[in-house]
Design a protein around this motif. Structure first.
Motif, PDB file in Angstrom:
ATOM      1  N   ALA A  54      -7.714  56.619  27.024  1.00 26.89           N
ATOM      2  CA  ALA A  54      -7.414  55.753  28.160  1.00 26.89           C
ATOM      3  C   ALA A  54      -6.424  54.647  27.794  1.00 26.89           C
ATOM      4  N   LEU A  55      -6.575  54.057  26.615  1.00 22.47           N
ATOM      5  CA  LEU A  55      -5.729  52.915  26.237  1.00 22.47           C
ATOM      6  C   LEU A  55      -4.307  53.330  25.859  1.00 22.47           C
ATOM      7  N   TRP A  56      -4.155  54.464  25.166  1.00 20.17           N
ATOM      8  CA  TRP A  56      -2.820  54.846  24.678  1.00 20.17           C
ATOM      9  C   TRP A  56      -2.268  56.116  25.308  1.00 20.17           C
ATOM     10  N   ASP A  57      -2.973  56.731  26.227  1.00 21.79           N
ATOM     11  CA  ASP A  57      -2.512  57.932  26.919  1.00 21.79           C
ATOM     12  C   ASP A  57      -2.109  59.024  25.930  1.00 21.79           C
ATOM     13  N   GLN A  91      -8.128  61.475  15.033  1.00 20.33           N
ATOM     14  CA  GLN A  91      -7.000  62.379  14.816  1.00 20.33           C
ATOM     15  C   GLN A  91      -6.449  62.809  16.163  1.00 20.33           C
ATOM     16  N   LEU A  92      -5.130  62.697  16.293  1.00 14.18           N
ATOM     17  CA  LEU A  92      -4.467  63.003  17.562  1.00 14.18           C
ATOM     18  C   LEU A  92      -3.821  64.378  17.526  1.00 14.18           C
ATOM     19  N   HIS A  93      -3.460  64.851  18.714  1.00 14.77           N
ATOM     20  CA  HIS A  93      -2.699  66.092  18.863  1.00 14.77           C
ATOM     21  C   HIS A  93      -1.365  65.928  18.143  1.00 14.77           C
ATOM     22  N   ASP A  94      -0.799  67.017  17.644  1.00 12.13           N
ATOM     23  CA  ASP A  94       0.439  66.957  16.853  1.00 12.13           C
ATOM     24  C   ASP A  94       1.602  66.308  17.590  1.00 12.13           C
ATOM     25  N   ARG A  97       1.640  60.268  19.392  1.00 15.85           N
ATOM     26  CA  ARG A  97       1.757  59.205  18.396  1.00 15.85           C
ATOM     27  C   ARG A  97       1.297  57.887  19.016  1.00 15.85           C
ATOM     28  N   ILE A  98       0.802  56.988  18.163  1.00 18.43           N
ATOM     29  CA  ILE A  98       0.495  55.613  18.572  1.00 18.43           C
ATOM     30  C   ILE A  98       1.351  54.708  17.700  1.00 18.43           C
ATOM     31  N   SER A  99       2.086  53.794  18.309  1.00 15.96           N
ATOM     32  CA  SER A  99       2.873  52.838  17.513  1.00 15.96           C
ATOM     33  C   SER A  99       2.291  51.446  17.737  1.00 15.96           C
ATOM     34  N   PHE A 100       1.822  50.822  16.661  1.00 17.70           N
ATOM     35  CA  PHE A 100       1.237  49.486  16.740  1.00 17.70           C
ATOM     36  C   PHE A 100       2.289  48.405  16.628  1.00 17.70           C
TER      37      PHE A 100
END
Length: 101
Positions: A54-57, A91-94, A97-100
């Motif tokens: 929800a937070l990072w789609d 662990q995310l799908h290939d 990505r999440i960028s902080f």
């Protein structure tokens, strides 16, 4: 909103306390597309998955959790402990990505 086993309703921003930016976590995010978070101790794996999505789609593939014990600390003559906390490695799908920064 997700209900955990205590019956408390937690919002996504209450489940994810903060991202953990460490050397090991950076290595995992680059090589394995896995990100570390400090999470609410009452949150379940399902709650954590829903909150990150929800937070990072992004699409979450796997969630691993650890309950971390507080370390002993001394100040002069008194001995205490840091607080216990819960860590989640997501662990995310290939393709996601999440960028902080």
């Amino acid at each position: 909103m997700a209900a955990n086993n205590n019956g408390i309703q937690l919002e996504p921003h209450q489940i994810i306390v903060r991202p953990l930016v460490t050397e090991k976590g950076t290595h995992q995010s680059e090589r394995l597309n896995a990100y570390s978070f400090e999470v609410n101790p009452n949150a379940t794996k399902h709650d954590i998955r829903a909150a990150v999505e929800a937070l990072w789609d992004v699409r979450v593939v796997d969630v691993r959790t650890q309950n971390r014990k507080g370390k002993p600390r001394r100040h002069k003559m008194s001995v205490g402990y840091t607080r216990d906390w819960k860590k989640a490695i997501v662990q995310l799908h290939d393709e996601d990505r999440i960028s902080f920064f």
